[in-house]
Motif scaffolding. Structure first.
Motif, PDB file in Angstrom:
ATOM      1  N   VAL A 297       0.824  -1.206   0.000  1.00 20.13           N
ATOM      2  CA  VAL A 297       0.000   0.000   0.000  1.00 20.13           C
ATOM      3  C   VAL A 297       0.860   1.258   0.000  1.00 20.13           C
ATOM      4  N   ARG A 298       1.939   1.252   0.780  1.00 23.40           N
ATOM      5  CA  ARG A 298       2.728   2.457   0.967  1.00 23.40           C
ATOM      6  C   ARG A 298       3.806   2.665  -0.098  1.00 23.40           C
ATOM      7  N   ILE A 302       5.341  -0.745  -6.042  1.00 19.20           N
ATOM      8  CA  ILE A 302       4.696  -2.056  -5.907  1.00 19.20           C
ATOM      9  C   ILE A 302       3.198  -1.935  -6.149  1.00 19.20           C
ATOM     10  N   TRP A 303       2.592  -0.901  -5.580  1.00 15.88           N
ATOM     11  CA  TRP A 303       1.156  -0.700  -5.736  1.00 15.88           C
ATOM     12  C   TRP A 303       0.801  -0.460  -7.209  1.00 15.88           C
ATOM     13  N   GLY A 304       1.614   0.330  -7.906  1.00 21.24           N
ATOM     14  CA  GLY A 304       1.366   0.592  -9.319  1.00 21.24           C
ATOM     15  C   GLY A 304       1.496  -0.664 -10.166  1.00 21.24           C
ATOM     16  N   ARG A 305       2.513  -1.475  -9.867  1.00 19.52           N
ATOM     17  CA  ARG A 305       2.696  -2.735 -10.618  1.00 19.52           C
ATOM     18  C   ARG A 305       1.538  -3.685 -10.348  1.00 19.52           C
ATOM     19  N   LEU A 306       1.063  -3.725  -9.118  1.00 15.02           N
ATOM     20  CA  LEU A 306      -0.067  -4.592  -8.776  1.00 15.02           C
ATOM     21  C   LEU A 306      -1.336  -4.151  -9.506  1.00 15.02           C
ATOM     22  N   LEU A 307      -1.562  -2.841  -9.553  1.00 16.78           N
ATOM     23  CA  LEU A 307      -2.739  -2.325 -10.265  1.00 16.78           C
ATOM     24  C   LEU A 307      -2.661  -2.647 -11.755  1.00 16.78           C
ATOM     25  N   ARG A 308      -1.463  -2.504 -12.337  1.00 19.34           N
ATOM     26  CA  ARG A 308      -1.308  -2.821 -13.753  1.00 19.34           C
ATOM     27  C   ARG A 308      -1.545  -4.301 -14.023  1.00 19.34           C
ATOM     28  N   LEU A 309      -1.127  -5.137 -13.073  1.00 29.19           N
ATOM     29  CA  LEU A 309      -1.320  -6.581 -13.208  1.00 29.19           C
ATOM     30  C   LEU A 309      -2.805  -6.933 -13.267  1.00 29.19           C
ATOM     31  N   PHE A 310      -3.598  -6.362 -12.363  1.00 27.23           N
ATOM     32  CA  PHE A 310      -5.026  -6.647 -12.337  1.00 27.23           C
ATOM     33  C   PHE A 310      -5.734  -5.983 -13.523  1.00 27.23           C
TER      34      PHE A 310
END
Length: 315
Positions: A297-298, A302-310
């Motif tokens: 989250v922070r 990592i958060w951006g890569r996770l969002l792109r993955l989904f």
């Protein structure tokens, strides 16, 4: 087997793990949040490892240390949770003496390693903020690898005396451990010999070694804060300090329960047994579960890569 719980014996072949004494009737219900936390731990830490591996921009010192932390959290959880759930679900309380020593060695060894990883992360934040132009030349991949190896060796060697000391004591009291997994002091208290050497050494590892880690982290952040306050604008100060929030949260989540757990175990006369065991389980399960959440989250990368993955999966 029940007869051996009260008769004299020198080398017990098995110990009996009691789960959470006083709450046996609720074991099945207690297992639900524990199982959920374990599932989140597995999913979260494997997600962090996958994202760092597949995203070239995350191949840097901070994320290498984060991967080490994720592996530690996965191993320490998996070394204890399956047996704990077997106790709660199937009343499978017996654990082999050697398996018990192995379990407590892994648990304490990885705790010391995790503390060392937080020190390495503090060093990374210090270099990144106080010496930003030299960060890539100071914390090179070989330096990070050597630092990771030093953390592993330190944890392995410091905790190695635990099982050797415990194996040499005679056990003539009981083979019942009043919690769902083996720890150094839980086993030492069952011995019918003078275990002060084992107890003092455990205190040395828990307080002196980890206290030095805390001191090093504190000194690093004092230098970091001095550098942040020297920045010209408020926005620059907030942005720079924001890169440390994940690390600070993870430190608090790890060290506060750790020292509380260690103190209550040695000075638990006025602490209810079931409360102590529940706190110990929280100490065990909570940091591995929330670490990937904190960093996911922070940490915007990592958060951006996770969002792109989904997003890619959705399209």
């Amino acid at each position: 087997m029940s007869d051996s719980n009260t008769t004299d014996f020198t080398n017990p072949s098995t110990f009996i793990l009691m789960g959470i004494p006083g709450l046996e009737e609720a074991h099945v219900w207690i297992s639900i949040p524990f199982c959920t936390m374990y599932a989140i731990t597995i999913l979260g830490n494997f997600t962090v490892l996958f994202i760092v591996k597949t995203e070239p921009s995350l191949h840097g010192p901070m994320y290498y240390f984060l991967c080490m932390l994720a592996v530690i959290d996965l191993v320490v959880s998996t070394s204890i949770l399956p047996k704990m759930l077997a106790i709660f679900w199937f009343n499978s309380r017996e654990i082999d003496f050697s398996a018990c020593l192995t379990q407590l060695y892994v648990f304490h060894c990885l705790s010391v390693m995790e503390s060392g990883i937080f020190v390495a992360m503090a060093l990374d934040r210090y270099v990144a903020i106080c010496h930003p132009l030299r960060h890539s030349t100071i914390l090179t991949t070989p330096v990070v690898a050597k630092g990771g190896l030093a953390v592993v060796l330190r944890g392995s060697m410091l905790v190695l005396p635990y099982p050797f000391l415990l194996r040499q004591w005679p056990y003539c009291k009981t083979n019942i451990i009043l919690q769902p997994y083996c720890t150094h002091m839980a086993v030492a208290k069952l011995a019918c010999a003078d275990t002060r050497v084992s107890s003092y050494y455990g205190l040395f590892v828990q307080f002196w070694v980890m206290s030095l880690d805390v001191i090093f982290i504190a000194v690093s952040y004092i230098q970091i804060l001095r550098a942040i306050f020297c920045l010209p604008t408020k926005d620059a100060r907030l942005k720079t300090f924001g890169t440390c929030i994940s690390h600070l949260c993870a430190i608090l989540v790890f060290y506060i329960p750790h020292f509380f757990f260690s103190l209550t175990y040695r000075f638990q006369q006025n602490v209810p047994r079931h409360f102590h065991v529940l706190i110990a389980n929280v100490y065990l399960l909570f940091p591995p579960m929330v670490n990937p959440i904190i960093y996911g989250v922070r940490t915007k990368e990592i958060w951006g890569r996770l969002l792109r993955l989904f997003t890619q999966k959705g399209t």
